[in-house]
Structure formats: C-alpha cells, structure tokens
Scaffold this active site. Structure first.
Site, PDB file in Angstrom:
ATOM      1  N   LYS A   1      41.958  34.567  36.548  1.00 38.48           N
ATOM      2  CA  LYS A   1      40.988  34.170  37.571  1.00 38.48           C
ATOM      3  C   LYS A   1      39.651  33.787  36.934  1.00 38.48           C
ATOM      4  O   LYS A   1      38.963  32.875  37.404  1.00 38.48           O
ATOM      5  CB  LYS A   1      40.822  35.277  38.608  1.00 38.48           C
ATOM      6  CG  LYS A   1      42.082  35.524  39.434  1.00 38.48           C
ATOM      7  CD  LYS A   1      42.379  34.348  40.327  1.00 38.48           C
ATOM      8  CE  LYS A   1      43.635  33.623  40.043  1.00 38.48           C
ATOM      9  NZ  LYS A   1      43.917  32.505  40.941  1.00 38.48           N
TER      10      LYS A   1
ATOM     11  N   TYR B   1      45.740  39.413  35.364  1.00 40.31           N
ATOM     12  CA  TYR B   1      45.447  38.578  36.533  1.00 40.31           C
ATOM     13  C   TYR B   1      43.968  38.205  36.540  1.00 40.31           C
ATOM     14  O   TYR B   1      43.604  37.053  36.767  1.00 40.31           O
ATOM     15  CB  TYR B   1      45.826  39.336  37.809  1.00 40.31           C
ATOM     16  CG  TYR B   1      45.456  38.613  39.080  1.00 40.31           C
ATOM     17  CD1 TYR B   1      46.285  37.623  39.599  1.00 40.31           C
ATOM     18  CD2 TYR B   1      44.279  38.926  39.770  1.00 40.31           C
ATOM     19  CE1 TYR B   1      45.949  36.961  40.764  1.00 40.31           C
ATOM     20  CE2 TYR B   1      43.946  38.266  40.935  1.00 40.31           C
ATOM     21  CZ  TYR B   1      44.779  37.285  41.429  1.00 40.31           C
ATOM     22  OH  TYR B   1      44.440  36.625  42.587  1.00 40.31           O
TER      23      TYR B   1
ATOM     24  N   SER C   1      39.063  34.662  42.464  1.00 42.02           N
ATOM     25  CA  SER C   1      38.991  36.037  42.937  1.00 42.02           C
ATOM     26  C   SER C   1      37.771  36.701  42.316  1.00 42.02           C
ATOM     27  O   SER C   1      37.333  36.323  41.225  1.00 42.02           O
ATOM     28  CB  SER C   1      40.253  36.790  42.499  1.00 42.02           C
ATOM     29  OG  SER C   1      40.104  38.187  42.648  1.00 42.02           O
TER      30      SER C   1
END
Length: 92
Positions: free
Chosen positions: A81, A77, A64
């Site tokens: 990533k 998160y 991402s």
C-alpha cells in the site's frame, strides 16, 4: 468496443499472509506485490497513453492507511500500500 476510458479505478488487492513480516514466504510476498502493485502499473500502462493524448481522464489507486503505518501482522500488505501511494505520485 466500449469506447474510451474516462476513469480507471485500481481497487483490487490481496493479502494471503497474516503474521509478522519475517515469517512470510517468498511466494506469498510475491503474490501481494503482483496483485497490489504490479497489476495497477499494468492497468495504468494500458489506459494512460490514450488519456494523455486526449488530455482527459482520471486514474484512482485505492490504498490504505496501512501504507503509512507499520503492522506486526499485515506488514507485507502495508508495504504494498505504501508502494501504491508512491506509484500514484510518480505517475502524477
């Protein structure tokens, strides 16, 4: 049973916490790390030796833009990533 694996796509991820990084509980952070990084490592470990032996195959780790940017609400998160990006570079 199905034959050789030609392409592995690591796409699963989770984010059980939305908020500032300093507020995340250890179990939430661990779930993100396990689901978003460790699972990719395990899958690659399962298929890479056979691909290497054949000198064929592709492994794709879906990451991402969050891996390159900070966030006030999905920071954990984004950490996972960023780790996925480095995981791909190191396996390559």
């Amino acid at each position: 049973i199905f034959g050789q694996i030609d392409v592995l796509v690591c796409n699963a991820a989770s984010n059980p916490y939305y908020g500032p990084l300093e507020g995340i509980a250890d179990d939430q952070f661990r779930k993100i790390l396990d689901n978003n990084i460790l699972s990719n490592h395990w899958l690659i470990q399962l298929v890479a030796p056979e691909m290497r032996a054949r000198r064929e195959g592709s492994i794709v780790i879906v990451s991402s833009i969050g891996g390159l940017r900070g966030s006030s609400v999905i920071g954990a998160y984004n950490v996972s990533k960023a780790a996925d990006l480095q995981l791909a570079r190191n396996y390559a």
